[in-house]
Structure formats: structure tokens, C-alpha cells
Design an enzyme around this catalytic site. Sequence first.
Site, PDB file in Angstrom:
ATOM      1  N   ARG A  94       0.842  -1.218   0.000  1.00  0.00           N
ATOM      2  CA  ARG A  94       0.000   0.000   0.000  1.00  0.00           C
ATOM      3  C   ARG A  94       0.869   1.258   0.000  1.00  0.00           C
ATOM      4  O   ARG A  94       0.524   2.253  -0.619  1.00  0.00           O
ATOM      5  CB  ARG A  94      -0.922   0.036   1.226  1.00  0.00           C
ATOM      6  CG  ARG A  94      -2.097  -0.919   1.212  1.00  0.00           C
ATOM      7  CD  ARG A  94      -3.180  -0.604   0.211  1.00  0.00           C
ATOM      8  NE  ARG A  94      -3.921   0.602   0.437  1.00  0.00           N
ATOM      9  CZ  ARG A  94      -5.139   0.839  -0.077  1.00  0.00           C
ATOM     10  NH1 ARG A  94      -5.743  -0.075  -0.824  1.00  0.00           N
ATOM     11  NH2 ARG A  94      -5.737   1.971   0.129  1.00  0.00           N
ATOM     12  N   ARG A 111       0.635   5.334  -7.839  1.00  0.00           N
ATOM     13  CA  ARG A 111      -0.547   6.127  -8.196  1.00  0.00           C
ATOM     14  C   ARG A 111      -0.203   7.604  -8.374  1.00  0.00           C
ATOM     15  O   ARG A 111      -0.752   8.271  -9.245  1.00  0.00           O
ATOM     16  CB  ARG A 111      -1.628   5.935  -7.125  1.00  0.00           C
ATOM     17  CG  ARG A 111      -2.291   4.559  -7.203  1.00  0.00           C
ATOM     18  CD  ARG A 111      -3.172   4.303  -6.005  1.00  0.00           C
ATOM     19  NE  ARG A 111      -4.045   3.148  -6.173  1.00  0.00           N
ATOM     20  CZ  ARG A 111      -4.865   2.703  -5.236  1.00  0.00           C
ATOM     21  NH1 ARG A 111      -4.923   3.305  -4.060  1.00  0.00           N
ATOM     22  NH2 ARG A 111      -5.628   1.659  -5.467  1.00  0.00           N
ATOM     23  N   HIS A 128      -4.602  -1.948  -8.070  1.00  0.00           N
ATOM     24  CA  HIS A 128      -5.343  -2.262  -6.850  1.00  0.00           C
ATOM     25  C   HIS A 128      -4.381  -2.934  -5.882  1.00  0.00           C
ATOM     26  O   HIS A 128      -3.522  -3.709  -6.295  1.00  0.00           O
ATOM     27  CB  HIS A 128      -6.492  -3.231  -7.149  1.00  0.00           C
ATOM     28  CG  HIS A 128      -7.077  -3.837  -5.896  1.00  0.00           C
ATOM     29  ND1 HIS A 128      -7.981  -3.172  -5.122  1.00  0.00           N
ATOM     30  CD2 HIS A 128      -6.810  -5.007  -5.259  1.00  0.00           C
ATOM     31  CE1 HIS A 128      -8.279  -3.919  -4.066  1.00  0.00           C
ATOM     32  NE2 HIS A 128      -7.582  -5.042  -4.118  1.00  0.00           N
TER      33      HIS A 128
HETATM   34  P1  IDP Z   1      -8.298   1.610  -2.768  1.00  0.00           P
HETATM   35  O1  IDP Z   1      -8.264   1.129  -4.208  1.00  0.00           O
HETATM   36  O2  IDP Z   1      -7.214   2.610  -2.480  1.00  0.00           O
HETATM   37  O3  IDP Z   1      -8.337   0.477  -1.764  1.00  0.00           O
HETATM   38  P2  IDP Z   1     -11.169   1.933  -2.416  1.00  0.00           P
HETATM   39  O4  IDP Z   1     -11.851   2.902  -1.507  1.00  0.00           O
HETATM   40  O5  IDP Z   1     -11.231   0.484  -2.099  1.00  0.00           O
HETATM   41  O6  IDP Z   1      -9.666   2.439  -2.572  1.00  0.00           O
HETATM   42  O7  IDP Z   1     -11.785   2.198  -3.871  1.00  0.00           O
HETATM   43  C1  IDP Z   1     -11.617   1.290  -4.935  1.00  0.00           C
HETATM   44  C2  IDP Z   1     -11.373   2.080  -6.211  1.00  0.00           C
HETATM   45  O8  IDP Z   1     -12.528   2.907  -6.501  1.00  0.00           O
HETATM   46  C3  IDP Z   1     -10.219   3.077  -6.152  1.00  0.00           C
HETATM   47  O9  IDP Z   1      -8.965   2.461  -6.382  1.00  0.00           O
HETATM   48  C4  IDP Z   1     -10.600   4.057  -7.242  1.00  0.00           C
HETATM   49  O10 IDP Z   1     -10.303   3.543  -8.537  1.00  0.00           O
HETATM   50  C5  IDP Z   1     -12.103   4.146  -7.071  1.00  0.00           C
HETATM   51  N1  IDP Z   1     -12.528   5.205  -6.132  1.00  0.00           N
HETATM   52  C6  IDP Z   1     -12.541   5.135  -4.775  1.00  0.00           C
HETATM   53  N2  IDP Z   1     -13.006   6.267  -4.209  1.00  0.00           N
HETATM   54  C7  IDP Z   1     -13.319   7.069  -5.241  1.00  0.00           C
HETATM   55  C8  IDP Z   1     -13.862   8.413  -5.296  1.00  0.00           C
HETATM   56  O11 IDP Z   1     -14.161   9.072  -4.278  1.00  0.00           O
HETATM   57  N3  IDP Z   1     -14.047   8.931  -6.539  1.00  0.00           N
HETATM   58  C9  IDP Z   1     -13.739   8.254  -7.673  1.00  0.00           C
HETATM   59  N4  IDP Z   1     -13.228   7.010  -7.680  1.00  0.00           N
HETATM   60  C10 IDP Z   1     -13.007   6.417  -6.469  1.00  0.00           C
HETATM   61 MG    MG Z   2      -9.814  -0.927  -1.400  1.00  0.00          MG
END
Ligand code: IDP
Ligand code: MG
Length: 170
Positions: A94, A111, A128
Amino acid sequence: MQKQATLVLIKPDGLKKSLTGNIMSKLAESKLVIIGARVARPDRKLVEIHYQHLKDKPFFSGLVDYLQGKLHGEPYDRVLAFVYYGENAIEKVRKIVGATNPEEAEPTTIRGSYGRIMTSGLFENVVHASSDPADAEREIKLWFKPDELVVDLYPAKPCAHNNQPALDWA
Ligand code: IDP
Ligand code: MG
């Protein structure tokens, strides 16, 4: 600390931007080892389960399209899936991957270096990575079968696949 496993996906934008090598070089700084790897064209159901925690978000449908490669088209309608393994694997990965919002991610992270916010507002953030041990186990079991990993991470049970003996998660 006990060894941990974590799921990494190179998302369709990572493939379209030819970033596989860069991403894997960056992840190699973790000194973790890869214990599973495959290319996958996930169906909608699998992606919906993968992102089940976001099902009520307005961007959910676009997010599922994104991971399925519908926004990037053939031949990028797929992901590369890896299981990285070693001490503190989840946090190490992460950290290298960076914050969810690519505009807020440290510039030296994956990222921060390569992500962007699409005009739709969706975070197109290249990779991811599992966020905690429970998610890592759930996600690894979703994307991999027991015999696709070279380490026995979780209990497995015998099953039949195409009339051949195989293994499934217990
Ligand atoms: P993560 O990938 O850092 O674990 P998560 O909250 O699990 O974050 O969200 C999964 C994916 O959804 C993110 O990697 C991103 O591509 C998308 N995403 C998450 N939050 C948002 C947002 O607030 N706006 C737009 N896309 C988002
Ligand atoms: Mg996630």
C-alpha cells in the site's frame, strides 16, 4: 511478524499505458516475493463482489466498467493479478502504491506517478492493492484457486473440474 499475502491488480489503464514493467520494478523494492500470477478477464459479478464495499457509491457502475476494461477497450479489457507475500506485505505494498486519489498520492508512489482523475471523476489509479488482512484473504480467494499459488495460504478442499481432480477453497 508473521508473513502476509496481498492481492495486487494491474488495472486496464496500467496495461494501456505499458506500465507493467515500471509497476513491478517499483513493487520489487518491497523485497516481497510473488506466489501467484495470472491474466484475467473478470466477469461483472466477480468485479462487483471485489468492490462490494462501494456498491452504494455513485461511481460504482463506472468503477466496475473500469476494472473490466470497458473504458480502455480491447486488448486492454483484462487485468494482471498477483499475490505478493512476505513480512508486512499489505502495508508495504500500500505504501508503494500510494493514496487512492492520485492527486493526493505522494508523487513517487505508483498512483502519484501514473494515476489521474478521469473527466467523469473516477480515480484511474493504475493498480489495486488489498487494504487489510481480511480483505486480502477475501480478494485472493476470489481471484485465485488454491493450486494457482505456490504457498498454501488457506485451507483447501478437493473438488472436480472438467472431471479432473482439483482444489477449491474450503
Ligand atoms: P483503494 O483502491 O485505495 O483500496 P477503495 O476505496 O477500495 O480504494 O476504492 C476502490 C477504487 O474505486 C479506487 O482504487 C478508485 O479507482 C475508485 N474510487 C474510490 N473512491 C473514489 C472516489 O471518491 N471517486 C472516484 N473514484 C473512487
Ligand atoms: Mg480498497
